[in-house]
Design an enzyme around this catalytic site. Structure first.
Site, mmCIF file in Angstrom:
data_model
loop_
_atom_site.group_PDB
_atom_site.id
_atom_site.type_symbol
_atom_site.label_atom_id
_atom_site.label_comp_id
_atom_site.label_asym_id
_atom_site.label_seq_id
_atom_site.Cartn_x
_atom_site.Cartn_y
_atom_site.Cartn_z
ATOM 1 N N HIS A 78 -17.772 -10.192 5.496
ATOM 2 C CA HIS A 78 -17.566 -9.133 6.490
ATOM 3 C C HIS A 78 -18.185 -9.539 7.830
ATOM 4 O O HIS A 78 -17.605 -9.318 8.896
ATOM 5 C CB HIS A 78 -18.175 -7.810 6.019
ATOM 6 C CG HIS A 78 -17.653 -7.351 4.706
ATOM 7 N ND1 HIS A 78 -18.231 -6.317 3.989
ATOM 8 C CD2 HIS A 78 -16.599 -7.773 3.957
ATOM 9 C CE1 HIS A 78 -17.570 -6.141 2.860
ATOM 10 N NE2 HIS A 78 -16.576 -7.007 2.824
ATOM 11 N N HIS A 235 -8.567 -4.096 3.973
ATOM 12 C CA HIS A 235 -9.837 -4.769 3.714
ATOM 13 C C HIS A 235 -9.616 -6.197 3.233
ATOM 14 O O HIS A 235 -10.409 -7.097 3.553
ATOM 15 C CB HIS A 235 -10.678 -4.000 2.697
ATOM 16 C CG HIS A 235 -12.033 -4.621 2.519
ATOM 17 N ND1 HIS A 235 -13.058 -4.429 3.423
ATOM 18 C CD2 HIS A 235 -12.510 -5.481 1.588
ATOM 19 C CE1 HIS A 235 -14.111 -5.127 3.050
ATOM 20 N NE2 HIS A 235 -13.804 -5.783 1.936
ATOM 21 N N ASP A 239 -11.300 -9.534 4.749
ATOM 22 C CA ASP A 239 -11.951 -10.592 3.968
ATOM 23 C C ASP A 239 -11.349 -11.964 4.257
ATOM 24 O O ASP A 239 -12.070 -12.958 4.398
ATOM 25 C CB ASP A 239 -11.813 -10.305 2.468
ATOM 26 C CG ASP A 239 -12.838 -9.311 1.952
ATOM 27 O OD1 ASP A 239 -13.800 -8.998 2.673
ATOM 28 O OD2 ASP A 239 -12.668 -8.842 0.805
ATOM 29 N N HIS A 262 -11.294 -14.421 -2.590
ATOM 30 C CA HIS A 262 -12.221 -15.351 -1.946
ATOM 31 C C HIS A 262 -12.016 -16.796 -2.394
ATOM 32 O O HIS A 262 -12.003 -17.713 -1.571
ATOM 33 C CB HIS A 262 -13.659 -14.912 -2.215
ATOM 34 C CG HIS A 262 -13.958 -13.536 -1.718
ATOM 35 N ND1 HIS A 262 -13.935 -13.205 -0.378
ATOM 36 C CD2 HIS A 262 -14.284 -12.400 -2.381
ATOM 37 C CE1 HIS A 262 -14.230 -11.921 -0.240
ATOM 38 N NE2 HIS A 262 -14.443 -11.413 -1.439
#
Length: 274
Positions: A78, A235, A239, A262
């Site tokens: 973030h 969101h 990311d 991720h």
């Protein structure tokens, strides 16, 4: 684009997501050296962690870095997302714990903090990463594709086998205005059935309905509801922007992500680096 740093120092204290401890964060302008995390709670000389894709590890639930001495910093995506949109390439990030404050679960407060002191240009230029021909990465049913585009555009699709949260898709051309209006305020999220597992494994000890969306079978537990109807996919875009910031270079291209995360983001960043 010129390399940039902050005009002044910033100090902030907040709760870390996983350990639930107070984290003191100090952002110090730097003239060169990229983004360096400095763990002031560890031995001097072994406590600096350069933001470099080769230092990434353990990407299951966040983007994390560690150095050759084992010093680590967790859940930085973030913060990195806010650094990307503010074009900050050089900074010393001092903290007295192993993770960044979670704030409200989004990048909104980080952007506000950075804007409160402003940025300044450094002498050196930073070279863009320009996607000149299609590239793609697929692992199982997760995909990321990069296409040529005169700007920075992200198209993201999420899909969950869940009674409330199913599929969402959003496309956004990323600039400061669109980021602040469409992306920065989107919060991290998890599912109610994960809570017991996380607590039992000493994770998300600082997680509350003030800093995360908790999804239940027919909605969300958060009393104030969602900030956007499709806050979840927004969101994920937040990311992705943060994860690719580990390259510390502006990106010119159209990135299409389907059910990424991720780990896949970082693998895709390695392709971009090449």
């Amino acid at each position: 684009m010129k390399r940039k740093t902050l005009r002044e120092e910033i100090f902030y204290k907040g709760i870390g997501l996983h350990k639930g401890e107070d984290i003191k964060l100090r952002l110090i302008p730097a003239e060169n050296g990229g983004i360096v995390f400095k763990r002031v709670d560890l031995e001097e000389g072994k406590n600096e962690i350069l933001m470099d894709i080769e230092n990434s590890f353990d990407l299951t639930r966040g983007t994390n870095l560690r150095n050759e001495f084992g010093a680590s910093v967790y859940t930085i995506e973030h913060f990195l997302s806010a650094l990307y949109i503010m074009n900050i390439t050089d900074l010393i990030v001092e903290l007295d714990g192993n993770e960044l404050p979670i704030l409200d679960g989004s990048a909104k407060i980080f952007v506000e903090l950075l804007e409160s002191v402003g940025t300044k240009n450094l002498k050196e230029d930073v070279e863009e990463i320009v996607i000149e021909s299609p590239i793609n990465l697929t692992v199982g049913d997760k995909h990321i594709v990069g296409l040529p585009f005169d700007g920075y555009k992200i198209t993201y699709t999420i899909k969950f086998d869940h009674s409330f949260l199913k599929s969402q898709m959003l496309e956004v051309v990323v600039d400061l205005e669109s980021y602040k209006n469409e992306i920065a305020k989107a919060r991290t999220f998890g599912f109610d059935y994960e809570i017991e597992y996380l607590k039992n494994n000493n994770l998300a000890l600082g997680g509350t309905l003030e800093n995360a969306i908790v999804v239940k079978k027919d909605g969300v537990l958060n009393p104030d509801g969602l900030r956007y109807e499709d806050e979840f996919v927004r969101h994920k875009i937040l990311d992705l922007i943060g994860d690719l910031k580990v390259l510390n270079r502006p990106i010119r291209g159209h990135i299409i992500a389907i059910k990424a995360g991720h780990a896949l983001d970082i693998e895709f960043a390695k392709l971009l680096k090449k």
